[in-house]
Design a protein around this motif. Structure first.
Motif, mmCIF file in Angstrom:
data_model
loop_
_atom_site.group_PDB
_atom_site.id
_atom_site.type_symbol
_atom_site.label_atom_id
_atom_site.label_comp_id
_atom_site.label_asym_id
_atom_site.label_seq_id
_atom_site.Cartn_x
_atom_site.Cartn_y
_atom_site.Cartn_z
ATOM 1 N N UNK A 45 35.896 28.245 59.478
ATOM 2 C CA UNK A 45 36.513 27.850 57.869
ATOM 3 C C UNK A 45 36.358 29.603 57.420
ATOM 4 N N UNK A 46 37.118 29.820 56.084
ATOM 5 C CA UNK A 46 37.512 31.071 55.690
ATOM 6 C C UNK A 46 35.804 31.947 55.530
ATOM 7 N N UNK A 47 36.005 32.909 55.525
ATOM 8 C CA UNK A 47 34.877 33.305 54.526
ATOM 9 C C UNK A 47 34.868 33.605 53.542
ATOM 10 N N UNK A 48 35.228 33.038 52.743
ATOM 11 C CA UNK A 48 35.240 33.545 51.087
ATOM 12 C C UNK A 48 34.093 34.160 50.433
ATOM 13 N N UNK A 49 34.345 35.511 49.961
ATOM 14 C CA UNK A 49 33.073 36.388 49.385
ATOM 15 C C UNK A 49 33.644 36.042 47.962
ATOM 16 N N UNK A 50 31.869 36.017 47.192
ATOM 17 C CA UNK A 50 32.107 36.802 46.360
ATOM 18 C C UNK A 50 31.728 35.864 45.244
ATOM 19 N N UNK A 51 31.539 36.066 43.760
ATOM 20 C CA UNK A 51 30.487 35.395 43.240
ATOM 21 C C UNK A 51 31.925 34.360 42.191
ATOM 22 N N UNK A 52 31.126 32.951 42.867
ATOM 23 C CA UNK A 52 32.782 31.922 43.742
ATOM 24 C C UNK A 52 32.027 30.692 42.951
ATOM 25 N N UNK A 53 31.043 31.020 42.045
ATOM 26 C CA UNK A 53 31.212 29.881 41.111
ATOM 27 C C UNK A 53 30.281 30.373 39.447
ATOM 28 N N UNK A 71 42.518 36.579 45.445
ATOM 29 C CA UNK A 71 42.293 37.364 43.724
ATOM 30 C C UNK A 71 43.484 38.553 44.308
ATOM 31 N N UNK A 72 43.017 39.199 45.266
ATOM 32 C CA UNK A 72 43.458 40.547 45.700
ATOM 33 C C UNK A 72 44.233 40.643 47.147
ATOM 34 N N UNK A 73 44.982 41.185 47.297
ATOM 35 C CA UNK A 73 46.252 41.151 48.892
ATOM 36 C C UNK A 73 45.478 42.196 49.582
ATOM 37 N N UNK A 99 34.174 50.828 34.461
ATOM 38 C CA UNK A 99 34.348 50.792 33.297
ATOM 39 C C UNK A 99 36.488 51.347 33.543
ATOM 40 N N UNK A 100 36.457 51.901 34.999
ATOM 41 C CA UNK A 100 37.846 52.409 34.703
ATOM 42 C C UNK A 100 37.491 51.704 36.384
ATOM 43 N N UNK A 101 37.405 51.248 37.205
ATOM 44 C CA UNK A 101 37.530 50.422 37.708
ATOM 45 C C UNK A 101 38.257 49.159 37.932
ATOM 46 N N UNK A 102 39.111 47.999 38.567
ATOM 47 C CA UNK A 102 39.737 46.910 38.905
ATOM 48 C C UNK A 102 38.404 45.708 38.697
ATOM 49 N N UNK A 103 38.932 45.071 38.297
ATOM 50 C CA UNK A 103 38.502 43.513 37.443
ATOM 51 C C UNK A 103 38.908 42.308 39.051
ATOM 52 N N UNK A 104 38.003 41.668 38.822
ATOM 53 C CA UNK A 104 37.856 39.567 39.254
ATOM 54 C C UNK A 104 37.714 38.608 38.100
ATOM 55 N N UNK A 105 38.564 38.425 38.380
ATOM 56 C CA UNK A 105 37.849 36.475 37.451
ATOM 57 C C UNK A 105 36.434 36.049 38.747
ATOM 58 N N UNK A 140 28.396 31.190 28.741
ATOM 59 C CA UNK A 140 28.690 31.353 30.087
ATOM 60 C C UNK A 140 29.169 33.052 29.603
ATOM 61 N N UNK A 141 29.004 33.258 31.146
ATOM 62 C CA UNK A 141 29.153 35.214 31.612
ATOM 63 C C UNK A 141 31.398 34.921 32.370
ATOM 64 N N UNK A 142 31.463 33.652 32.118
ATOM 65 C CA UNK A 142 32.453 33.749 33.447
ATOM 66 C C UNK A 142 34.101 34.652 32.423
ATOM 67 N N UNK A 143 34.463 34.772 33.269
ATOM 68 C CA UNK A 143 35.506 35.661 33.266
ATOM 69 C C UNK A 143 35.714 37.475 33.817
ATOM 70 N N UNK A 144 36.704 37.888 33.582
ATOM 71 C CA UNK A 144 37.224 39.340 33.854
ATOM 72 C C UNK A 144 35.956 40.161 33.924
ATOM 73 N N UNK A 145 36.081 40.286 35.797
ATOM 74 C CA UNK A 145 33.946 41.301 35.849
ATOM 75 C C UNK A 145 34.542 42.914 36.453
ATOM 76 N N UNK A 146 34.411 44.078 35.782
ATOM 77 C CA UNK A 146 34.768 44.620 36.315
ATOM 78 C C UNK A 146 34.334 44.723 38.238
#
Ligand code: GCU
Length: 581
Positions: free
Chosen positions: A160-168, A68-70, A54-60, A8-14
């Motif tokens: 519907x909401x246009x959610x973005x990201x690595x959603x799965x 995840x971020x306002x 490496x010094x940037x924020x992360x997303x799950x 699995x590569x799930x988790x916190x990504x920068x």
């Protein structure tokens, strides 16, 4: 024995939020060779590198970025994801990088090398990375762009909401050199004993290989040999306990090759649509359904886990459903696997929704790609009964040609299931509605969305309506619904009150009883969901309120009206409503 394993590569990504795609284009808007995908580090104090993952924020991951971020709540654009992972390539193995989905477009680099691109927010894709892997630390960068586009699938306007990201889920899949790439096994359409399908090997030794297919609980042990293309066709007789919502029986199926092992739990059931009926395992069926968007319990974010799926589908079961419409796009794989286990038939659809760019060849190609990815992922899921190719698409020659191509594709990929689409009706006079969309000629089951009493008059209008169809085909009312803010109580004519929604459902149900060719419904919708098209302050606040449940799961009064209707239907135990004509 198999060399197969998953990491699995799930988790916190920068992440780097990049609205101007500065990490991809130079100032002349040309793709740059030293973009963010290189994840470069300054080698001397004088080097100029204007980013640093490496010094940037992360997303799950998995997860949409909006929730995840306002500051990303309404963000539409590009976000770069980056993570490293340790991996060593064992001799004689191959490695595939697999994404459950990326919304809406993804471009993927590994160790600075471009792997490829995928378009479509709701279907899986993968890249072989065997040759790009480093022995040790690997650097993975993904550019995800959720910008809506006129020519995309879906197009720019959706409810519907246009959610973005690595959603799965994201994972590495380690396989043998010659792997079992595809297994398809189901009962032939309308059969309760003839098993059909195939096994496909892929790799240097795919041809002329011995395979063993086993379904031990059925005493099945098939010796197979692949042909020159690496394919072995499956065709045999057995008498399985048939899968159904009341008895969702799954069998352990294994396929063994010299170096690989395929293992899955698969249900077997027979589906047919003829002379106006839908038959499940030879019995007439009525689909007691509900529609769902892919929002996690609590709402306002993409669902992506087995727990989310169990929670959402348990609520459908509590409502008395034997059927769910997973709208308006393929939901994550956990949902269809949970439907297999819990016993819920599924309407599965790709987001060919409203005003698609019908005459654009690239748009058609992407629709075909998303459809193929959806069917190939789920065609072993007994729960999936219906493939839908469209939702509320305006009738035109170009549209019907476009959809006809998709229908032909589905029939080629999966001859065992029923094909449908959510059509619209039209009035032939003040009180008579007719379904005569030309697409109906190519469908097995007619879907139809109708909002008589909400967008079209008030609930009492339902009392006056008669339904007609140009086809002798089963009808599923694929949408009906009314908004209500949970906890807002007033008289039944006060719009957005629970009492209005309750009255709407009462009147609708009495109208449905009078439709002699009705064989199912999937009201809109189980739970309130996020939509930028619903701004009404104090009532909607960017939520579509047609849920029978509030986002926190609170039941509205209409929930109990539908639940009572389904209880009556299940006790009636007939394929039809026992309708008064
Ligand atoms: C349409 C559409 C849905 C939408 C619903 C509504 O039927 O298919 O996606 O949410 O109407 O207006 O609430």
């Amino acid at each position: 024995m198999s060399d197969r394993s998953v990491v699995s590569l799930n988790g916190a990504w920068h992440i780097i939020v990049d609205p101007y795609e500065n990490g991809y284009y130079d100032y002349r808007l040309q793709p740059t060779s030293d973009g963010y995908f290189r994840n470069a580090k300054p080698r001397t104090k004088s080097d100029r590198i204007e980013y640093d993952f490496s010094r940037s924020p992360t997303l799950e991951v998995p997860g949409d970025w909006n929730s995840q971020r306002p500051e990303l709540f309404l963000y539409e654009g590009t976000i770069w994801y980056q993570r490293t992972f340790e991996q060593r390539l064992a001799p004689g193995t191959r490695v595939f990088l697999e994404f459950g989905a990326a919304a809406q477009r993804a471009t993927v680099w590994l160790n600075g090398a471009l792997l490829g691109h995928h378009e479509g927010a709701f279907t899986p894709f993968s890249f072989e990375v065997t040759g790009a892997l480093l022995q040790g630390t690997n650097d993975l960068v993904v550019k995800v762009d959720n910008t809506r586009r006129r020519e995309a699938i879906p197009t720019v306007n959706t409810d519907w909401w246009n959610y973005g990201g690595l959603t799965r889920d994201v994972r590495l899949h380690i396989c043998p050199q010659t792997r079992i790439a595809d297994v398809f096994l189901q009962l032939g359409r309308g059969s309760r004993s003839t098993f059909l399908g195939h096994v496909k090997l892929e790799g240097p030794d795919a041809a002329g290989q011995n395979l063993q297919l086993e379904i031990q609980e059925l005493g099945i042990s098939q010796h197979l040999e692949t042909d020159a293309s690496g394919t072995a066709v499956l065709s045999f007789e057995a008498a399985p306990s048939l899968w159904s919502p009341d008895s969702p029986k799954l069998y352990e199926v294994t396929v063994t090759s010299a170096r690989d092992l395929f293992r899955d739990r698969i249900g077997f059931r027979s589906l047919e649509a003829r002379s106006g009926e839908i038959f499940l395992n030879g019995e007439p069926l009525f689909l007691r359904g509900i529609s769902l968007h892919e929002e996690a319990p609590g709402g306002g974010r993409r669902a992506h886990s087995a727990e989310h799926a169990e929670n959402l589908l348990a609520r459908a079961k509590e409502l008395g459903c034997n059927f769910v419409r997973l709208a308006h796009y393929p939901h994550n794989e956990h949902m269809v696997r949970a439907a297999d286990r819990l016993g819920l038939l599924v309407w599965s659809e790709i987001p060919v929704y409203w005003t698609i760019d019908w005459e654009n060849a690239n748009t058609l190609e992407n629709a075909r790609q998303q459809l193929r990815e959806n069917v190939l992922r789920d065609r072993n899921r007994a729960a999936v009964a219906l493939w839908s190719v469209a939702n509320e698409t305006p009738v035109s020659e170009a549209r019907t040609l476009f959809l006809g191509t998709l229908i032909a594709d589905v029939r080629a990929l999966d001859p065992t299931r029923l094909i449908t689409a959510a059509l619209e009706h039209r009035y032939v006079n003040e009180t008579t509605v007719l379904i005569d969309d030309p697409l109906g000629a190519d469908l097995d089951v007619l879907g139809c969305n109708e909002y008589i009493g909400w967008y079209d008059g008030l609930p009492e209008k339902c009392d006056r309506i008669t339904w007609q169809s140009a086809y002798d085909k089963p009808l599923v009312i694929s949408e009906l619904g009314a908004d209500a803010l949970s906890g807002f109580h007033a008289d039944p004519l006060t719009r957005f009150s629970e009492e209005f929604q309750e009255s709407f459902y009462q009147r609708q149900i009495e109208m449905l009883r009078r439709i002699p060719f009705l064989r199912g419904l999937s009201p809109w919708i189980l739970v309130d969901f996020r939509s930028p098209r619903r701004p009404l302050p104090g009532i909607q606040d960017m939520w579509n309120r047609k849920g029978l449940l509030a986002p926190d799961g609170t039941k509205k009064k209409a929930f109990f009206v539908l639940q009572q209707f389904y209880r009556e239907l299940s006790q009636a135990g007939v394929g039809t409503l026992g309708l008064r004509s």
